[in-house]
Design a protein around this motif. Structure first.
Motif, PDB file in Angstrom:
ATOM      1  N   MET A   1       0.910  -1.170  -0.262  1.00 39.02           N
ATOM      2  CA  MET A   1      -0.135  -0.090   0.434  1.00 39.02           C
ATOM      3  C   MET A   1       0.765   0.889   0.195  1.00 39.02           C
ATOM      4  O   MET A   1       0.841   1.884  -0.388  1.00 39.02           O
ATOM      5  N   GLY A   2       1.507   1.579   1.176  1.00 33.42           N
ATOM      6  CA  GLY A   2       2.824   2.229   0.876  1.00 33.42           C
ATOM      7  C   GLY A   2       3.552   2.574  -0.345  1.00 33.42           C
ATOM      8  O   GLY A   2       3.800   3.899  -1.132  1.00 33.42           O
ATOM      9  N   ALA A   3       3.850   1.788  -1.474  1.00 29.09           N
ATOM     10  CA  ALA A   3       4.711   2.036  -2.776  1.00 29.09           C
ATOM     11  C   ALA A   3       3.123   1.984  -3.598  1.00 29.09           C
ATOM     12  O   ALA A   3       3.820   1.807  -4.772  1.00 29.09           O
ATOM     13  N   LYS A   4       1.863   1.792  -2.912  1.00 28.59           N
ATOM     14  CA  LYS A   4       0.977   2.154  -4.256  1.00 28.59           C
ATOM     15  C   LYS A   4       0.813   0.757  -5.329  1.00 28.59           C
ATOM     16  O   LYS A   4       1.016   1.023  -6.505  1.00 28.59           O
ATOM     17  N   GLN A   5       1.113   0.026  -4.694  1.00 28.90           N
ATOM     18  CA  GLN A   5       0.665  -2.062  -5.430  1.00 28.90           C
ATOM     19  C   GLN A   5      -1.028  -2.195  -5.353  1.00 28.90           C
ATOM     20  O   GLN A   5      -0.231  -3.511  -4.767  1.00 28.90           O
ATOM     21  N   GLN A   6      -1.614  -1.953  -4.684  1.00 30.49           N
ATOM     22  CA  GLN A   6      -2.690  -2.146  -4.529  1.00 30.49           C
ATOM     23  C   GLN A   6      -3.301  -3.044  -5.546  1.00 30.49           C
ATOM     24  O   GLN A   6      -4.072  -4.515  -4.552  1.00 30.49           O
ATOM     25  N   LYS A   7      -2.602  -3.496  -6.798  1.00 30.58           N
ATOM     26  CA  LYS A   7      -3.670  -4.842  -7.627  1.00 30.58           C
ATOM     27  C   LYS A   7      -2.809  -6.508  -7.071  1.00 30.58           C
ATOM     28  O   LYS A   7      -3.451  -7.511  -6.929  1.00 30.58           O
ATOM     29  N   GLU A   8      -1.582  -5.763  -6.051  1.00 32.28           N
ATOM     30  CA  GLU A   8      -0.852  -7.429  -5.303  1.00 32.28           C
ATOM     31  C   GLU A   8      -1.267  -7.650  -4.535  1.00 32.28           C
ATOM     32  O   GLU A   8      -1.386  -8.815  -4.292  1.00 32.28           O
ATOM     33  N   VAL A   9      -2.260  -6.742  -3.806  1.00 34.22           N
ATOM     34  CA  VAL A   9      -2.942  -7.453  -2.315  1.00 34.22           C
ATOM     35  C   VAL A   9      -4.065  -8.352  -2.852  1.00 34.22           C
ATOM     36  O   VAL A   9      -3.441  -9.846  -1.760  1.00 34.22           O
ATOM     37  N   PRO A  10      -4.612  -8.817  -3.355  1.00 31.24           N
ATOM     38  CA  PRO A  10      -5.423  -9.982  -3.423  1.00 31.24           C
ATOM     39  C   PRO A  10      -4.677 -11.381  -3.517  1.00 31.24           C
ATOM     40  O   PRO A  10      -5.331 -12.174  -2.499  1.00 31.24           O
ATOM     41  N   TYR A  11      -4.337 -11.048  -4.451  1.00 32.70           N
ATOM     42  CA  TYR A  11      -3.318 -12.820  -4.654  1.00 32.70           C
ATOM     43  C   TYR A  11      -2.172 -12.560  -3.009  1.00 32.70           C
ATOM     44  O   TYR A  11      -2.194 -14.376  -2.544  1.00 32.70           O
ATOM     45  N   THR A  12      -1.637 -11.772  -2.654  1.00 35.07           N
ATOM     46  CA  THR A  12      -1.054 -12.035  -1.311  1.00 35.07           C
ATOM     47  C   THR A  12      -2.098 -13.011  -0.463  1.00 35.07           C
ATOM     48  O   THR A  12      -1.476 -13.698   0.200  1.00 35.07           O
ATOM     49  N   VAL A  13      -3.209 -11.964  -0.279  1.00 32.46           N
ATOM     50  CA  VAL A  13      -4.450 -12.417   1.040  1.00 32.46           C
ATOM     51  C   VAL A  13      -4.545 -14.481   0.772  1.00 32.46           C
ATOM     52  O   VAL A  13      -4.691 -14.845   1.196  1.00 32.46           O
ATOM     53  N   ILE A  14      -5.133 -14.001  -0.459  1.00 35.44           N
ATOM     54  CA  ILE A  14      -5.625 -15.676  -1.285  1.00 35.44           C
ATOM     55  C   ILE A  14      -4.272 -16.619  -0.442  1.00 35.44           C
ATOM     56  O   ILE A  14      -3.919 -17.972  -0.580  1.00 35.44           O
TER      57      ILE A  14
ATOM     58  N   ILE B   1       2.292  -1.491  11.289  1.00 35.30           N
ATOM     59  CA  ILE B   1       1.289  -0.966  10.059  1.00 35.30           C
ATOM     60  C   ILE B   1       2.035   0.242   9.933  1.00 35.30           C
ATOM     61  O   ILE B   1       2.166  -0.144   8.651  1.00 35.30           O
ATOM     62  N   VAL B   2       2.652   0.670  10.992  1.00 36.32           N
ATOM     63  CA  VAL B   2       2.615   2.184  10.039  1.00 36.32           C
ATOM     64  C   VAL B   2       4.226   2.117   9.949  1.00 36.32           C
ATOM     65  O   VAL B   2       4.201   3.522   9.078  1.00 36.32           O
ATOM     66  N   VAL B   3       4.702   1.349  10.379  1.00 37.16           N
ATOM     67  CA  VAL B   3       6.486   1.647  10.118  1.00 37.16           C
ATOM     68  C   VAL B   3       6.586   0.678   8.358  1.00 37.16           C
ATOM     69  O   VAL B   3       7.789   1.556   7.332  1.00 37.16           O
ATOM     70  N   GLY B   4       5.385  -0.346   8.867  1.00 39.59           N
ATOM     71  CA  GLY B   4       5.753  -0.961   7.672  1.00 39.59           C
ATOM     72  C   GLY B   4       4.939   0.033   5.940  1.00 39.59           C
ATOM     73  O   GLY B   4       5.786   0.071   5.190  1.00 39.59           O
ATOM     74  N   PHE B   5       4.058   0.954   6.390  1.00 42.07           N
ATOM     75  CA  PHE B   5       3.743   2.218   5.313  1.00 42.07           C
ATOM     76  C   PHE B   5       4.689   2.740   5.289  1.00 42.07           C
ATOM     77  O   PHE B   5       4.592   2.910   3.821  1.00 42.07           O
ATOM     78  N   GLU B   6       5.591   3.357   6.238  1.00 44.30           N
ATOM     79  CA  GLU B   6       6.253   4.199   5.982  1.00 44.30           C
ATOM     80  C   GLU B   6       7.957   3.729   4.909  1.00 44.30           C
ATOM     81  O   GLU B   6       8.267   4.533   4.022  1.00 44.30           O
ATOM     82  N   ALA B   7       8.362   2.547   5.506  1.00 45.30           N
ATOM     83  CA  ALA B   7       9.195   1.990   5.166  1.00 45.30           C
ATOM     84  C   ALA B   7       9.236   1.604   3.369  1.00 45.30           C
ATOM     85  O   ALA B   7       9.431   1.512   2.579  1.00 45.30           O
ATOM     86  N   GLY B   8       7.768   1.441   3.466  1.00 42.30           N
ATOM     87  CA  GLY B   8       7.537   0.730   1.190  1.00 42.30           C
ATOM     88  C   GLY B   8       7.707   2.068   0.310  1.00 42.30           C
ATOM     89  O   GLY B   8       7.931   2.183   0.189  1.00 42.30           O
ATOM     90  N   ALA B   9       6.850   3.085   1.623  1.00 42.37           N
ATOM     91  CA  ALA B   9       7.267   4.927   0.601  1.00 42.37           C
ATOM     92  C   ALA B   9       8.598   5.732   1.378  1.00 42.37           C
ATOM     93  O   ALA B   9       8.577   6.451   0.387  1.00 42.37           O
ATOM     94  N   LYS B  10       9.887   4.675   1.797  1.00 44.04           N
ATOM     95  CA  LYS B  10      10.661   5.278   1.685  1.00 44.04           C
ATOM     96  C   LYS B  10      11.151   6.429   2.984  1.00 44.04           C
ATOM     97  O   LYS B  10      11.997   7.024   2.105  1.00 44.04           O
ATOM     98  N   ARG B  11       9.912   6.294   3.144  1.00 38.18           N
ATOM     99  CA  ARG B  11       9.992   7.814   3.811  1.00 38.18           C
ATOM    100  C   ARG B  11      10.654   7.376   5.537  1.00 38.18           C
ATOM    101  O   ARG B  11      10.141   6.452   6.990  1.00 38.18           O
TER     102      ARG B  11
END
Length: 452
Positions: free
Chosen positions: A79-92, A300-310
Motif C-alpha cells: 500500500m505504501g508503494a502504491k501496488q494495490q493490485k498485488e494485494v488480493p493474490y497475497t491474501v489468498i 502497520i505504520v512502520v511498514g507503510f512508511e518503509a514501503g514509501a521509503k520515508r
C-alpha cells in the motif's frame, strides 16, 4: 492510512490505529480469561486442567498465527508503494497457508496430545480435563487461522476498528457458550473445563464467518475483490510469505512457549500452586496486550512508511510507540500493586489459591517494563521486514538465559516456584536490550542508504 507531516499528526494517526487493536487484543485475551475464570468456579481441578491445556495450546497457536501475520507488513508495504493490485493474490495465498497449517496442527494433535499429557504425570482428573479441553478446542483451529489472515489484511489497511468490532461481538458469544457448556445452563450438558474448549471453538467459527463476510461485502475491502478471482496455489508466493512469517512465528513461539514450559516444569508442584501460578500468569498475559497492541500498530505504520521509503517518519513512529508502551507499563504496574487482592479474587474463592496468587502477582510487576520496550521494537522491526534477528534474540534471551536461570533458582534455592518467575524476568530484560540495539542499527542503515 495517509502520510503525516509532524509528530502531532503521527500521534493522532497512531492512536487511531492503536486503540481498536488494543480493544481487539484485550477481547481475544478475554476469551482465554473467561475460560480460565469460569472453569475455576467449578473446581480447582478444572482450573488446573484448563491451565495445562491452555499452556500447551497457546504457544502453538501464537507461533503459527505469527507466521500468518506476514500478511500485515507485506500488504502495508504494498500500500505504501502504491501496488494495490498485488494485494488480493497475497491474501489468498496466505489463506492457503492457513489451511495447510490447520491440517498439520489437527493431525499432529491427534497423535501427540495423549503422550504429552501422560509424560507430565498430572493428577488423573486434571489430565482428563486438559485432554477434553484441547480436543474440543481443535474443532475451531481452521476458522481461527483463516480469521488471522483476514484480520491481518484488514489491519494492514489501517482499518483496525473493524477487527475490534468483530472481537466485541465474540465476547458475549463466548460468555454465553461458556455458561451453556461449562455450567450446563438451559439443559445443556455440564462439561466443566472441557466445555470451555468447545465454547471457544464455536466462537472462532463465528468470528471467521463474520470477517469473511465483511471482507467480501463492505468498503473499502470489497474494492480489492479478494474473492473475485480464483488464484491457484503458488508455492513460490507461499514461500515468500513464509520467508517473512516463519521467523516471526518462531520468535513468538520461543517467547510464548517459555511461559508454557515454566507451567509444565511446575507440574510437580501441588494443584494449588499450579492454579495460582496460572491465574497470575493469565492476568499478566492480559496486561501484555498493551505493549503487544503497540507492537502491532507499529508494524502497520512502520511498514507503510518503509514501503514509501520515508525512513525518518518510520523512525519517529518507532520511538513514539515505545514511549507510549512504557507509559502503559507504569500504569499497569501500579494497578497490580494496589489491587492484588481484588485481581486474585476474580480467579478463585479458594483461600489457599487466592493467597498464593497474590504473591505471584508481585513478580508480574517486573514484567511490565521489559515488555514495554521489547514488544514495540519487535513490531517496528517487522514493519521493516527485519525478522531474523528477532528470532535469534528470542531464542537466546528466553531459552538460553531465561529458562535455565529460572530452573536453577526454582530448583536449588528457597524461592521455589517463584524462582521460575525470576528467570522469566531475566530473559525478558535481556531480550529488550538486544532488540533495542538492533532497531538502532536498522534505522541508521536505512537512513544512510537513502541519503547516499
Amino acid at each position: 492510512m495517509r502520510e503525516t507531516k509532524d509528530l502531532r499528526e503521527k500521534a493522532k494517526q497512531f492512536i487511531t490505529i492503536l486503540i481498536p487493536i488494543l480493544i481487539t487484543q484485550a477481547g481475544l485475551s478475554l476469551i482465554t480469561f473467561l475460560d480460565t475464570v469460569m472453569s475455576g468456579k467449578v473446581s480447582a481441578a478444572d482450573l488446573a486442567g484448563v491451565a495445562i491445556g491452555s499452556s500447551l495450546w497457546t504457544p502453538v497457536y501464537t507461533g503459527l498465527a505469527g507466521i500468518l501475520t506476514a500478511v500485515t507488513p507485506t500488504v502495508a508495504q504494498l500500500m505504501g508503494a502504491k501496488q494495490q493490485k498485488e494485494v488480493p493474490y497475497t491474501v489468498i495465498q496466505a489463506v492457503y497457508v492457513a489451511i495447510i497449517i490447520s491440517l498439520i496442527v489437527m493431525i499432529s494433535g491427534f497423535f501427540l496430545v495423549d503422550p504429552i499429557l501422560e509424560g507430565l504425570q498430572l493428577d488423573e482428573k486434571v489430565s482428563l480435563i486438559a485432554k477434553h479441553f484441547l480436543s474440543y478446542l481443535g474443532l475451531g483451529i481452521l476458522p481461527l487461522f483463516v480469521y488471522n489472515v483476514m484480520r491481518s489484511f484488514i489491519d494492514s489497511l489501517g482499518k483496525t476498528r473493524v477487527t475490534m468490532l468483530i472481537t466485541l461481538c465474540a465476547l458475549p458469544i463466548n460468555f454465553v457458550l461458556n455458561a451453556l457448556f461449562i455450567f450446563g445452563k438451559l439443559g445443556f450438558p455440564k462439561m466443566g473445563g472441557a466445555g470451555a474448549g468447545l465454547a471457544s471453538a464455536l466462537t472462532y467459527w463465528c468470528i471467521c464467518l463474520i470477517s469473511l463476510l465483511i471482507v467480501h461485502k463492505k468498503p473499502p475491502f470489497y474494492q480489492f475483490k479478494i474473492f473475485g478471482t480464483f488464484y491457484s496455489f503458488s508455492l513460490s508466493e507461499c514461500l515468500k510469505l513464509l520467508k517473512i512469517g516463519l521467523p516471526i512465528g518462531f520468535a513468538i513461539f520461543f517467547e510464548t512457549s517459555i511461559f508454557a514450559a515454566v507451567t509444565l516444569l511446575m507440574s510437580h508442584f501441588d494443584t494449588v500452586t499450579i492454579a495460582s501460578h496460572q491465574a497470575a500468569m493469565n492476568f499478566a498475559s492480559l496486561l501484555y496486550m498493551l505493549p503487544l497492541s503497540v507492537s502491532m500498530a507499529l508494524t502497520i505504520v512502520v511498514g507503510f512508511e518503509a514501503g514509501a521509503k520515508r525512513f525518518q517518519d518510520s523512525k519517529a513512529y518507532s520511538y513514539l510507540g515505545i514511549s507510549m508502551a512504557v507509559g502503559f507499563s507504569l500504569f499497569t504496574a501500579l494497578v497490580i500493586l494496589l489491587f492484588r487482592q481484588q485481581i486474585a479474587g476474580m480467579y478463585t474463592g479458594d483461600p489457599a489459591v487466592l493467597s498464593l496468587t497474590k504473591h505471584f502477582l508481585l513478580y508480574a510487576l517486573f514484567f511490565q517494563l521489559s515488555d514495554a520496550i521489547a514488544a514495540p521494537i519487535q513490531g517496528a522491526l517487522r514493519g521493516y521486514k527485519d525478522v531474523n534477528y528477532t528470532l535469534v534474540t528470542a531464542l537466546i534471551s528466553y531459552w538460553i538465559i531465561g529458562l535455565p536461570v529460572g530452573f536453577i533458582i526454582g530448583t536449588y534455592t528457597s524461592f521455589g516456584a517463584y524462582g521460575y518467575w525470576l528467570g522469566l524476568i531475566a530473559g525478558l530484560a535481556a531480550g529488550a536490550v538486544g532488540l533495542f540495539l538492533r532497531l538502532r542499527i536498522i534505522q541508521n542503515r536505512l537512513i544512510m542508504k537513502l541519503s547516499a
